[in-house]
Design a protein around this motif. Structure first.
Motif, PDB file in Angstrom:
ATOM      1  N   ASN A 113       0.868  -1.245   0.094  1.00 12.23           N
ATOM      2  CA  ASN A 113      -0.081   0.231   0.012  1.00 12.23           C
ATOM      3  C   ASN A 113       0.890   1.306  -0.128  1.00 12.23           C
ATOM      4  OD1 ASN A 113      -2.369  -1.528  -0.092  1.00 12.23           O
ATOM      5  ND2 ASN A 113      -2.474  -1.411   2.323  1.00 12.23           N
ATOM      6  N   GLY A 114       2.083   1.201   0.074  1.00 13.05           N
ATOM      7  CA  GLY A 114       2.725   2.157  -0.006  1.00 13.05           C
ATOM      8  C   GLY A 114       3.478   2.583   1.340  1.00 13.05           C
ATOM      9  N   ASP A 115       3.440   4.153   1.579  1.00 13.73           N
ATOM     10  CA  ASP A 115       4.121   4.544   2.876  1.00 13.73           C
ATOM     11  C   ASP A 115       3.844   3.682   4.078  1.00 13.73           C
ATOM     12  OD1 ASP A 115       5.099   5.987   4.659  1.00 13.73           O
ATOM     13  OD2 ASP A 115       3.636   7.770   4.929  1.00 13.73           O
ATOM     14  N   ARG A 116       4.913   3.060   4.668  1.00 18.84           N
ATOM     15  CA  ARG A 116       4.764   2.204   5.819  1.00 18.84           C
ATOM     16  C   ARG A 116       4.950   2.837   6.974  1.00 18.84           C
ATOM     17  NH1 ARG A 116       8.853  -2.380   3.204  1.00 18.84           N
ATOM     18  NH2 ARG A 116       7.552  -2.564   1.230  1.00 18.84           N
ATOM     19  N   SER A 117       5.370   3.990   7.219  1.00 20.26           N
ATOM     20  CA  SER A 117       5.550   4.781   8.508  1.00 20.26           C
ATOM     21  C   SER A 117       4.269   5.086   9.147  1.00 20.26           C
ATOM     22  CB  SER A 117       6.495   6.202   8.196  1.00 20.26           C
ATOM     23  OG  SER A 117       5.541   6.925   7.548  1.00 20.26           O
ATOM     24  N   GLU A 118       3.196   5.160   8.528  1.00 23.26           N
ATOM     25  CA  GLU A 118       1.962   5.519   9.222  1.00 23.26           C
ATOM     26  C   GLU A 118       0.933   4.372   9.050  1.00 23.26           C
ATOM     27  OE1 GLU A 118       0.510   9.281   8.926  1.00 23.26           O
ATOM     28  OE2 GLU A 118       2.493  10.339   9.160  1.00 23.26           O
TER      29      GLU A 118
ATOM     30  N   GLY B 223      -0.775   1.214   9.839  1.00 19.22           N
ATOM     31  CA  GLY B 223      -0.917   0.508  10.974  1.00 19.22           C
ATOM     32  C   GLY B 223      -1.042  -1.100  10.980  1.00 19.22           C
ATOM     33  N   ASP B 224      -1.653  -1.586   9.708  1.00 17.98           N
ATOM     34  CA  ASP B 224      -1.473  -2.911   9.448  1.00 17.98           C
ATOM     35  C   ASP B 224      -0.126  -3.395   9.483  1.00 17.98           C
ATOM     36  OD1 ASP B 224      -3.990  -3.429   9.717  1.00 17.98           O
ATOM     37  OD2 ASP B 224      -4.504  -2.754   7.486  1.00 17.98           O
ATOM     38  N   TYR B 225       0.655  -2.530   8.702  1.00 21.40           N
ATOM     39  CA  TYR B 225       1.992  -2.992   8.561  1.00 21.40           C
ATOM     40  C   TYR B 225       2.941  -3.148   9.940  1.00 21.40           C
ATOM     41  CZ  TYR B 225       6.845  -3.268   6.844  1.00 21.40           C
ATOM     42  OH  TYR B 225       8.109  -3.462   6.543  1.00 21.40           O
ATOM     43  N   ILE B 226       2.988  -1.844  10.641  1.00 29.30           N
ATOM     44  CA  ILE B 226       3.508  -1.813  11.910  1.00 29.30           C
ATOM     45  C   ILE B 226       3.052  -2.996  12.811  1.00 29.30           C
ATOM     46  CG2 ILE B 226       3.888  -0.286  13.894  1.00 29.30           C
ATOM     47  CD1 ILE B 226       3.804   2.061  11.881  1.00 29.30           C
ATOM     48  N   TYR B 227       1.799  -3.226  13.242  1.00 31.15           N
ATOM     49  CA  TYR B 227       1.350  -4.033  14.148  1.00 31.15           C
ATOM     50  C   TYR B 227       1.401  -5.534  13.567  1.00 31.15           C
ATOM     51  CZ  TYR B 227      -0.057  -0.049  16.669  1.00 31.15           C
ATOM     52  OH  TYR B 227       0.172   1.081  17.301  1.00 31.15           O
ATOM     53  N   GLY B 228       1.739  -5.533  12.180  1.00 31.62           N
ATOM     54  CA  GLY B 228       1.782  -6.789  11.643  1.00 31.62           C
ATOM     55  C   GLY B 228       3.272  -7.481  11.838  1.00 31.62           C
ATOM     56  N   LYS B 229       4.278  -6.361  11.679  1.00 33.88           N
ATOM     57  CA  LYS B 229       5.672  -6.603  11.838  1.00 33.88           C
ATOM     58  C   LYS B 229       5.813  -7.140  13.118  1.00 33.88           C
ATOM     59  CE  LYS B 229       8.553  -6.125   9.476  1.00 33.88           C
ATOM     60  NZ  LYS B 229       9.387  -7.398   8.669  1.00 33.88           N
ATOM     61  N   LYS B 230       5.065  -6.317  14.107  1.00 30.69           N
ATOM     62  CA  LYS B 230       5.265  -6.639  15.747  1.00 30.69           C
ATOM     63  C   LYS B 230       4.723  -7.958  15.981  1.00 30.69           C
ATOM     64  CE  LYS B 230       4.190  -4.550  20.077  1.00 30.69           C
ATOM     65  NZ  LYS B 230       3.019  -4.700  20.907  1.00 30.69           N
ATOM     66  N   ARG B 231       3.573  -8.501  15.309  1.00 29.84           N
ATOM     67  CA  ARG B 231       3.058  -9.460  15.729  1.00 29.84           C
ATOM     68  C   ARG B 231       3.926 -10.779  15.169  1.00 29.84           C
ATOM     69  NH1 ARG B 231       1.351 -13.165  18.806  1.00 29.84           N
ATOM     70  NH2 ARG B 231      -0.063 -14.706  18.184  1.00 29.84           N
ATOM     71  N   LEU B 232       4.262 -10.686  13.979  1.00 26.97           N
ATOM     72  CA  LEU B 232       5.494 -11.566  13.478  1.00 26.97           C
ATOM     73  C   LEU B 232       6.589 -11.733  14.178  1.00 26.97           C
ATOM     74  CD1 LEU B 232       5.865 -10.986   9.743  1.00 26.97           C
ATOM     75  CD2 LEU B 232       5.038 -12.996  10.763  1.00 26.97           C
TER      76      LEU B 232
END
Length: 187
Positions: A61-66, A68-77
């Motif tokens: 989806n592009g910009d990863r800095s904001e 939430g799905d990307y940030i929390y997904g990486k944390k869950r991984l």
């Protein structure tokens, strides 16, 4: 620029989970072993692929800095991978011990359910299980706990001295029981 934090490199030993005694095997009942294996394979086969798919979609989806799905997904991984490493290490050290082999014995070994009475008259029942399967809310204690170490190798009727932080407690073993072996294995 990488935004890696110390969370990414946390050591598995710092998870606040019970430690095994140095050089000891990880004793566990067949049921406890099956539960841990099922959890490991559930993480590997089901949960991790779902989270990877979400992270992959969020990254596209592009910009990863904001995002939430990307940030929390990486944390869950990271959490899943840490748990997978922990379970893998623990299962490598497992020594499955079936308490049913002691069925009918009055001596306390791993897997025993023991009823004892304190000098004050308080009766307690505990089951001695592996470190990773004991649940104190269910009356289960790990084999490395002070009460288990005191009880192991004792017999019904034995009077023991349990050393606690509050002092020495006099206890008497009232009853020792083990699960019955499966029907096909009884002698």
């Amino acid at each position: 620029m990488s935004k890696a934090t110390n969370q990414d490199t946390e050591d598995d030993d710092d998870l606040g989970l019970p430690a095994l005694p140095k050089g000891a095997r990880n004793y566990m009942t067949p049921a406890g072993y099956a539960r841990l294996r099922a959890e490991l394979f559930g993480l590997i086969d089901d949960e991790r692929p779902k989270v990877v798919e979400i992270v992959h979609w969020a990254a596209s989806n592009g910009d990863r800095s904001e995002n939430g799905d990307y940030i929390y997904g990486k944390k869950r991984l990271r959490e899943i991978d840490r748990r997978i490493r922990f379970l893998t290490k623990r299962l490598e050290l497992v020594e499955v011990v079936d308490p049913a082999v002691h069925h009918g014995s009055d001596q306390v070994f791993f897997g025993a359910t023991v009823t004892y009475v304190e000098a004050s008259g308080t009766e307690r029942t505990v089951t001695i299980l592996g470190i990773d399967e004991a649940d104190s809310l269910q009356g289960q204690v790990s084999w490395v706990s002070p009460i288990a170490r005191t009880l192991v190798k004792s017999r019904e009727g034995d009077e023991l001295r349990l050393v606690t932080p509050a002092g020495v407690l006099e206890i008497e073993v009232l009853q020792v029981s083990y699960p019955a072996p499966p029907l096909g294995e009884q002698a």
